[in-house]
Design an enzyme around this catalytic site. Structure first.
Site, PDB file in Angstrom:
ATOM      1  N   ASP A 105       0.695  -1.301  -0.128  1.00 26.77           N
ATOM      2  CA  ASP A 105       0.018   0.019  -0.100  1.00 26.77           C
ATOM      3  C   ASP A 105       0.797   1.335   0.103  1.00 26.77           C
ATOM      4  O   ASP A 105       0.197   2.103   0.199  1.00 26.77           O
ATOM      5  CB  ASP A 105      -0.884   0.001   1.146  1.00 26.77           C
ATOM      6  CG  ASP A 105      -0.310   0.034   2.615  1.00 26.77           C
ATOM      7  OD1 ASP A 105       1.010  -0.355   2.554  1.00 26.77           O
ATOM      8  OD2 ASP A 105      -1.114   0.202   3.624  1.00 26.77           O
ATOM      9  N   GLU A 165      14.070  -4.116  10.230  1.00 27.72           N
ATOM     10  CA  GLU A 165      15.061  -3.497   9.147  1.00 27.72           C
ATOM     11  C   GLU A 165      16.641  -3.715   9.710  1.00 27.72           C
ATOM     12  O   GLU A 165      17.384  -4.273   9.031  1.00 27.72           O
ATOM     13  CB  GLU A 165      14.828  -1.913   8.804  1.00 27.72           C
ATOM     14  CG  GLU A 165      13.539  -1.878   8.233  1.00 27.72           C
ATOM     15  CD  GLU A 165      12.331  -1.691   9.131  1.00 27.72           C
ATOM     16  OE1 GLU A 165      12.410  -1.915  10.345  1.00 27.72           O
ATOM     17  OE2 GLU A 165      11.275  -1.414   8.679  1.00 27.72           O
TER      18      GLU A 165
HETATM   19  C1  UGA Z   1       5.083  -0.963   8.424  1.00 29.31           C
HETATM   20  C2  UGA Z   1       6.270  -1.120   7.432  1.00 29.31           C
HETATM   21  O1  UGA Z   1       6.036   0.000   6.249  1.00 29.31           O
HETATM   22  C3  UGA Z   1       6.035  -2.347   6.840  1.00 29.31           C
HETATM   23  O2  UGA Z   1       7.117  -2.781   5.873  1.00 29.31           O
HETATM   24  C4  UGA Z   1       6.501  -3.422   8.113  1.00 29.31           C
HETATM   25  O3  UGA Z   1       6.331  -4.963   7.693  1.00 29.31           O
HETATM   26  C5  UGA Z   1       5.255  -3.306   9.132  1.00 29.31           C
HETATM   27  O4  UGA Z   1       5.268  -1.616   9.288  1.00 29.31           O
HETATM   28  C6  UGA Z   1       5.735  -4.023  10.295  1.00 29.31           C
HETATM   29  O5  UGA Z   1       6.844  -3.947  10.849  1.00 29.31           O
HETATM   30  O6  UGA Z   1       4.752  -5.064  10.514  1.00 29.31           O
HETATM   31  P1  UGA Z   1       2.227  -0.943   7.768  1.00 29.31           P
HETATM   32  O7  UGA Z   1       2.108   0.062   6.716  1.00 29.31           O
HETATM   33  O8  UGA Z   1       2.129  -0.584   9.114  1.00 29.31           O
HETATM   34  O9  UGA Z   1       3.979  -1.194   7.533  1.00 29.31           O
HETATM   35  O10 UGA Z   1       1.691  -2.244   7.463  1.00 29.31           O
HETATM   36  P2  UGA Z   1       1.088  -2.922   6.328  1.00 29.31           P
HETATM   37  O11 UGA Z   1       1.256  -2.187   5.063  1.00 29.31           O
HETATM   38  O12 UGA Z   1      -0.108  -3.254   6.776  1.00 29.31           O
HETATM   39  O13 UGA Z   1       1.921  -4.528   6.264  1.00 29.31           O
HETATM   40  C7  UGA Z   1       3.127  -4.481   5.533  1.00 29.31           C
HETATM   41  C8  UGA Z   1       3.056  -5.597   4.660  1.00 29.31           C
HETATM   42  O14 UGA Z   1       2.869  -6.907   4.865  1.00 29.31           O
HETATM   43  C9  UGA Z   1       2.214  -5.373   3.382  1.00 29.31           C
HETATM   44  O15 UGA Z   1       2.499  -5.483   2.194  1.00 29.31           O
HETATM   45  C10 UGA Z   1       1.004  -5.993   3.632  1.00 29.31           C
HETATM   46  O16 UGA Z   1       0.247  -6.564   2.632  1.00 29.31           O
HETATM   47  C11 UGA Z   1       1.673  -7.525   4.454  1.00 29.31           C
HETATM   48  N1  UGA Z   1       0.806  -8.167   5.345  1.00 29.31           N
HETATM   49  C12 UGA Z   1       0.049  -7.354   6.287  1.00 29.31           C
HETATM   50  C13 UGA Z   1       0.711  -9.356   5.487  1.00 29.31           C
HETATM   51  O17 UGA Z   1       1.166 -10.085   4.367  1.00 29.31           O
HETATM   52  N2  UGA Z   1      -0.121  -9.931   6.222  1.00 29.31           N
HETATM   53  C14 UGA Z   1      -0.961  -9.430   7.246  1.00 29.31           C
HETATM   54  O18 UGA Z   1      -1.685  -9.991   8.088  1.00 29.31           O
HETATM   55  C15 UGA Z   1      -0.940  -7.955   7.136  1.00 29.31           C
HETATM   56 MN    MN Z   2       1.740  -0.462   4.928  1.00 25.77          MN
END
Ligand code: UGA
Ligand code: MN
Length: 331
Positions: free
Chosen positions: A190, A275
């Site tokens: 996203d 990271e």
């Molecule tokens: C922030 C960082 O930008 C992420 O790179 C990092 O993984 C995350 O925090 C973390 O530390 O958990 P954020 O925007 O809060 O990210 O998180 P999301 O965009 O909701 O998720 C990160 C990625 O994991 C996305 O590509 C999402 O599709 C994926 N995701 C999320 C899953 O594969 N499974 C889930 O249950 C939730």
């Molecule tokens: Mn995100």
């Protein structure tokens, strides 16, 4: 008979595709010699968009499906960018991935490694990828039950994308070798990516870094650079992290990654340290980092977050005894 017809149609489409490409290349050469520098940049972007358009059309005619799990080179002179991207099923997933498809179509030599957080690959993601036109690999790896966020749980409580990114890394290590030139980048599905970002990271010797917009409670968070070297981090949230940088703020050269089998993500690390956990295996001091984006003064990627969508009227439909609004429709 039918197969012959289909083959003929495929041949025709291939002819149109490569004919189109040759015209574009011819026009590019022609206009490059006539145009001044700034116009040249504009025409390069216009030409890339036409190549992206053709790749998309070709995918929709299903000719290049056989390329689906190998990287397809648009330009033999440019290193590849391998984007490892976790994704998971939710109402906004298709909208987010569609937006990315049309961004990545404009980037030459980009291979999209999409890792679904699911026990099996889904039809929605398979269809979207195979009709997009970007070279891709589709993988899946479910988050272990203990680490899956509950529907009502605050998102910061558990790290997301951990096993999916490791699965992407395993694919890279199993499928690419020392003869391959390239760079690895971890993207959220996203985020918002500028095309310039990919040209900044494409030539990375070891690990390159740049600022990320709208993250860590700041308008911009990123490396602090002095005389062309990274000397620290402009971060307020947990600034003591060894690498106080978001996942979208760095890329790693493929040869370095292949030499570093321990570099991966893990659940057993402090919040916000994913990271740093990964980069500690690749970098021993900050001055090894390569600052990009004009000494880290430009924002080329934004940590946008797609809002969770309210679907409370669906319950009303159900109460009324009507089918859901997406009955028979993929959203
Ligand atoms: C922030 C960082 O930008 C992420 O790179 C990092 O993984 C995350 O925090 C973390 O530390 O958990 P954020 O925007 O809060 O990210 O998180 P999301 O965009 O909701 O998720 C990160 C990625 O994991 C996305 O590509 C999402 O599709 C994926 N995701 C999320 C899953 O594969 N499974 C889930 O249950 C939730
Ligand atoms: Mn995100």
């Amino acid at each position: 008979m039918l197969r012959r017809l289909r083959r003929l149609r495929h041949k025709r489409l291939l002819l149109i595709f490569f004919g189109g490409l040759s015209i574009i290349i011819f026009l590019a050469k022609d206009s490059a010699s006539q145009l001044n520098h700034s116009c040249g940049d504009d025409s390069a972007i216009a030409l890339k968009s036409q190549i992206g358009y053709l790749k998309n059309k070709l995918a929709q005619h299903s000719i290049n499906k056989r390329y689906s799990s190998v990287a397809v080179k648009d330009n033999p002179l440019l290193p590849f960018i391998y984007v490892i991207m976790p994704t998971y099923a939710r109402p906004t997933q298709k909208a987010d991935l569609t937006r990315l498809c049309y961004t990545f179509l404009l980037v030459p030599n980009l291979h999209w490694i999409v890792v679904e957080d699911a026990r099996a690959k889904t039809r929605l993601v398979s269809d979207l990828l195979s009709s997009c036109g970007v070279s891709y690999t589709q993988l899946n790896e479910p988050t272990p039950a203990d680490w899956k966020l509950g529907a009502k749980e605050a998102s910061w409580r558990k790290p997301r994308g951990v096993v999916q990114r490791n699965e992407g890394l395993a694919w890279v290590r199993d499928n690419l070798g020392n003869q391959d030139d390239g760079v690895i980048y971890f993207g959220d599905d996203d985020n918002t990516y500028s095309l310039e970002l990919f040209e900044e990271m494409r030539h990375t010797s070891r690990v390159s870094v740049w600022p990320v917009g709208l993250v860590g409670g700041l308008k911009v968070e990123g490396p602090r650079v002095k005389e062309g070297k990274v000397v620290g981090w402009n971060a307020v949230w947990s600034p003591k992290r060894p690498f106080a940088i978001d996942m979208a703020g760095f890329a790693v050269s493929l040869p370095l990654l292949l030499k570093s089998p321990k570099a991966k993500f893990a659940y057993e690390v402090r919040r916000g340290y994913q990271e740093s956990e990964f980069l500690k295996h690749l970098v021993s001091s900050l001055d090894e980092l390569e600052p990009k984006a004009e000494d880290c003064t430009k924002v080329l990627v934004w940590h946008t977050k797609t809002q969770k969508v309210k679907l409370d009227m669906e319950a009303k439909l159900k109460d009324r005894g009507d089918p859901p609004s997406d009955d028979g429709v993929e959203v």
